[in-house]
Design a protein around this motif. Structure first.
Motif, PDB file in Angstrom:
ATOM      1  N   SER A  50       0.859  -1.176   0.000  1.00 31.61           N
ATOM      2  CA  SER A  50       0.000   0.000   0.000  1.00 31.61           C
ATOM      3  C   SER A  50       0.901   1.234   0.000  1.00 31.61           C
ATOM      4  O   SER A  50       2.117   1.139   0.280  1.00 31.61           O
ATOM      5  CB  SER A  50      -0.875  -0.005   1.255  1.00 31.61           C
ATOM      6  OG  SER A  50      -0.070   0.173   2.402  1.00 31.61           O
ATOM      7  N   PRO A  51       0.351   2.411  -0.305  1.00 29.60           N
ATOM      8  CA  PRO A  51       1.181   3.620  -0.265  1.00 29.60           C
ATOM      9  C   PRO A  51       1.865   3.820   1.089  1.00 29.60           C
ATOM     10  O   PRO A  51       3.044   4.163   1.161  1.00 29.60           O
ATOM     11  CB  PRO A  51       0.185   4.744  -0.560  1.00 29.60           C
ATOM     12  CG  PRO A  51      -0.883   4.088  -1.362  1.00 29.60           C
ATOM     13  CD  PRO A  51      -0.980   2.696  -0.821  1.00 29.60           C
ATOM     14  N   THR A  83       6.487  -2.515 -10.722  1.00 34.90           N
ATOM     15  CA  THR A  83       5.171  -3.116 -10.961  1.00 34.90           C
ATOM     16  C   THR A  83       4.098  -2.043 -11.078  1.00 34.90           C
ATOM     17  O   THR A  83       3.241  -2.095 -11.965  1.00 34.90           O
ATOM     18  CB  THR A  83       4.817  -4.100  -9.830  1.00 34.90           C
ATOM     19  OG1 THR A  83       5.780  -5.141  -9.810  1.00 34.90           O
ATOM     20  CG2 THR A  83       3.439  -4.690 -10.029  1.00 34.90           C
ATOM     21  N   LEU A  84       4.129  -1.062 -10.193  1.00 34.47           N
ATOM     22  CA  LEU A  84       3.127   0.013 -10.251  1.00 34.47           C
ATOM     23  C   LEU A  84       3.197   0.777 -11.565  1.00 34.47           C
ATOM     24  O   LEU A  84       2.182   1.259 -12.069  1.00 34.47           O
ATOM     25  CB  LEU A  84       3.316   0.974  -9.070  1.00 34.47           C
ATOM     26  CG  LEU A  84       2.795   0.460  -7.741  1.00 34.47           C
ATOM     27  CD1 LEU A  84       3.333   1.284  -6.589  1.00 34.47           C
ATOM     28  CD2 LEU A  84       1.283   0.467  -7.725  1.00 34.47           C
ATOM     29  N   ARG A  85       4.378   0.904 -12.127  1.00 32.91           N
ATOM     30  CA  ARG A  85       4.532   1.605 -13.405  1.00 32.91           C
ATOM     31  C   ARG A  85       4.030   0.765 -14.583  1.00 32.91           C
ATOM     32  O   ARG A  85       3.664   1.307 -15.617  1.00 32.91           O
ATOM     33  CB  ARG A  85       5.996   1.975 -13.623  1.00 32.91           C
ATOM     34  CG  ARG A  85       6.471   3.047 -12.673  1.00 32.91           C
ATOM     35  CD  ARG A  85       7.912   3.356 -12.883  1.00 32.91           C
ATOM     36  NE  ARG A  85       8.366   4.380 -11.943  1.00 32.91           N
ATOM     37  CZ  ARG A  85       9.615   4.554 -11.596  1.00 32.91           C
ATOM     38  NH1 ARG A  85      10.556   3.797 -12.109  1.00 32.91           N
ATOM     39  NH2 ARG A  85       9.944   5.492 -10.746  1.00 32.91           N
ATOM     40  N   GLU A  86       4.020  -0.558 -14.422  1.00 34.06           N
ATOM     41  CA  GLU A  86       3.646  -1.450 -15.518  1.00 34.06           C
ATOM     42  C   GLU A  86       2.165  -1.818 -15.544  1.00 34.06           C
ATOM     43  O   GLU A  86       1.613  -2.043 -16.608  1.00 34.06           O
ATOM     44  CB  GLU A  86       4.484  -2.738 -15.442  1.00 34.06           C
ATOM     45  CG  GLU A  86       5.954  -2.503 -15.684  1.00 34.06           C
ATOM     46  CD  GLU A  86       6.793  -3.746 -15.437  1.00 34.06           C
ATOM     47  OE1 GLU A  86       6.215  -4.817 -15.166  1.00 34.06           O
ATOM     48  OE2 GLU A  86       8.016  -3.632 -15.489  1.00 34.06           O
ATOM     49  N   ILE A  87       1.535  -1.901 -14.401  1.00 31.00           N
ATOM     50  CA  ILE A  87       0.146  -2.374 -14.355  1.00 31.00           C
ATOM     51  C   ILE A  87      -0.827  -1.233 -14.634  1.00 31.00           C
ATOM     52  O   ILE A  87      -0.508  -0.065 -14.448  1.00 31.00           O
ATOM     53  CB  ILE A  87      -0.187  -3.042 -13.002  1.00 31.00           C
ATOM     54  CG1 ILE A  87      -0.020  -2.060 -11.844  1.00 31.00           C
ATOM     55  CG2 ILE A  87       0.634  -4.289 -12.825  1.00 31.00           C
ATOM     56  CD1 ILE A  87      -0.407  -2.638 -10.497  1.00 31.00           C
ATOM     57  N   TYR A  91      -3.991  -2.670  -7.002  1.00 29.07           N
ATOM     58  CA  TYR A  91      -4.900  -3.218  -5.998  1.00 29.07           C
ATOM     59  C   TYR A  91      -5.130  -2.202  -4.889  1.00 29.07           C
ATOM     60  O   TYR A  91      -6.260  -1.941  -4.491  1.00 29.07           O
ATOM     61  CB  TYR A  91      -4.333  -4.517  -5.420  1.00 29.07           C
ATOM     62  CG  TYR A  91      -5.120  -5.021  -4.246  1.00 29.07           C
ATOM     63  CD1 TYR A  91      -6.367  -5.586  -4.427  1.00 29.07           C
ATOM     64  CD2 TYR A  91      -4.632  -4.892  -2.956  1.00 29.07           C
ATOM     65  CE1 TYR A  91      -7.118  -6.017  -3.355  1.00 29.07           C
ATOM     66  CE2 TYR A  91      -5.363  -5.326  -1.877  1.00 29.07           C
ATOM     67  CZ  TYR A  91      -6.604  -5.899  -2.074  1.00 29.07           C
ATOM     68  OH  TYR A  91      -7.340  -6.311  -1.013  1.00 29.07           O
ATOM     69  N   TYR A  92      -4.026  -1.644  -4.399  1.00 26.56           N
ATOM     70  CA  TYR A  92      -4.145  -0.668  -3.320  1.00 26.56           C
ATOM     71  C   TYR A  92      -4.533   0.689  -3.894  1.00 26.56           C
ATOM     72  O   TYR A  92      -4.496   0.899  -5.096  1.00 26.56           O
ATOM     73  CB  TYR A  92      -2.824  -0.579  -2.543  1.00 26.56           C
ATOM     74  CG  TYR A  92      -2.533  -1.845  -1.782  1.00 26.56           C
ATOM     75  CD1 TYR A  92      -3.208  -2.147  -0.616  1.00 26.56           C
ATOM     76  CD2 TYR A  92      -1.598  -2.748  -2.255  1.00 26.56           C
ATOM     77  CE1 TYR A  92      -2.951  -3.317   0.071  1.00 26.56           C
ATOM     78  CE2 TYR A  92      -1.329  -3.923  -1.576  1.00 26.56           C
ATOM     79  CZ  TYR A  92      -2.018  -4.204  -0.405  1.00 26.56           C
ATOM     80  OH  TYR A  92      -1.769  -5.371   0.264  1.00 26.56           O
ATOM     81  N   ASP A  93      -4.870   1.605  -3.043  1.00 27.24           N
ATOM     82  CA  ASP A  93      -5.406   2.903  -3.447  1.00 27.24           C
ATOM     83  C   ASP A  93      -4.276   3.864  -3.828  1.00 27.24           C
ATOM     84  O   ASP A  93      -3.951   4.780  -3.083  1.00 27.24           O
ATOM     85  CB  ASP A  93      -6.244   3.470  -2.297  1.00 27.24           C
ATOM     86  CG  ASP A  93      -7.082   4.642  -2.734  1.00 27.24           C
ATOM     87  OD1 ASP A  93      -7.342   4.756  -3.945  1.00 27.24           O
ATOM     88  OD2 ASP A  93      -7.449   5.445  -1.862  1.00 27.24           O
ATOM     89  N   TRP A  94      -3.684   3.639  -5.003  1.00 29.98           N
ATOM     90  CA  TRP A  94      -2.617   4.504  -5.514  1.00 29.98           C
ATOM     91  C   TRP A  94      -3.208   5.470  -6.528  1.00 29.98           C
ATOM     92  O   TRP A  94      -3.979   5.077  -7.388  1.00 29.98           O
ATOM     93  CB  TRP A  94      -1.555   3.670  -6.234  1.00 29.98           C
ATOM     94  CG  TRP A  94      -0.681   2.856  -5.355  1.00 29.98           C
ATOM     95  CD1 TRP A  94      -0.858   1.562  -5.003  1.00 29.98           C
ATOM     96  CD2 TRP A  94       0.512   3.280  -4.723  1.00 29.98           C
ATOM     97  NE1 TRP A  94       0.159   1.153  -4.193  1.00 29.98           N
ATOM     98  CE2 TRP A  94       1.012   2.191  -4.002  1.00 29.98           C
ATOM     99  CE3 TRP A  94       1.213   4.483  -4.692  1.00 29.98           C
ATOM    100  CZ2 TRP A  94       2.188   2.268  -3.267  1.00 29.98           C
ATOM    101  CZ3 TRP A  94       2.377   4.556  -3.953  1.00 29.98           C
ATOM    102  CH2 TRP A  94       2.854   3.467  -3.248  1.00 29.98           C
ATOM    103  N   SER A  95      -2.789   6.737  -6.459  1.00 30.98           N
ATOM    104  CA  SER A  95      -3.191   7.688  -7.496  1.00 30.98           C
ATOM    105  C   SER A  95      -2.072   7.743  -8.547  1.00 30.98           C
ATOM    106  O   SER A  95      -0.933   7.341  -8.284  1.00 30.98           O
ATOM    107  CB  SER A  95      -3.408   9.076  -6.897  1.00 30.98           C
ATOM    108  OG  SER A  95      -2.171   9.628  -6.478  1.00 30.98           O
ATOM    109  N   GLU A  96      -2.412   8.240  -9.733  1.00 32.04           N
ATOM    110  CA  GLU A  96      -1.404   8.370 -10.792  1.00 32.04           C
ATOM    111  C   GLU A  96      -0.277   9.285 -10.345  1.00 32.04           C
ATOM    112  O   GLU A  96       0.896   9.040 -10.641  1.00 32.04           O
ATOM    113  CB  GLU A  96      -2.049   8.924 -12.071  1.00 32.04           C
ATOM    114  CG  GLU A  96      -2.628   7.910 -12.997  1.00 32.04           C
ATOM    115  CD  GLU A  96      -1.678   6.818 -13.447  1.00 32.04           C
ATOM    116  OE1 GLU A  96      -2.066   5.647 -13.314  1.00 32.04           O
ATOM    117  OE2 GLU A  96      -0.553   7.113 -13.919  1.00 32.04           O
TER     118      GLU A  96
END
Length: 107
Positions: A50-51, A83-87, A91-96
């Motif tokens: 998560s963040p 992973t966050l850059r590729e998906i 799942y978790y509450d990430w903003s752009e």
């Protein structure tokens, strides 16, 4: 020896409330795991932190540069950032904006 009405009320309330709360928590947990599985099937990977957890991990890495677990923690941190850059859908509450601000940690 008979039980007082307060004791009977407490026992009945406990018998009714505990299974209800447990059922709600179980359903919520199963739905969360189902969402994880769906994202994993669609994207082949999923964000693992998560963040808040990723920020805590980065803070720990910065505070403990000589710890023997630091290289492993750094690898896990960098894997999550990549992973966050590729998906498409985390799942978790990430903003752009949060994802764009993330930087990998150099060794």
């Amino acid at each position: 020896m008979s039980l007082s009405p307060v004791v009977w009320a407490s026992m009945i309330l406990t018998i009714i409330v505990l299974p209800g709360v447990a059922s709600v928590v179980l359903v919520k947990s199963l739905r969360s795991e189902e969402r994880k599985l769906t994202l994993l099937k669609e994207q082949d990977q999923i964000d693992s932190y998560s963040p808040r957890a990723l920020a805590d991990l980065r803070e720990w890495i910065e505070k403990h540069p000589d710890d023997p677990y630091t290289p492993v923690a750094r690898d896990r941190y960098n894997e999550c950032v990549e992973t966050l850059r590729e998906i498409e859908e985390p799942y978790y509450d990430w903003s752009e904006a949060e994802i764009n601000q993330l930087q990998t940690i150099d060794k």
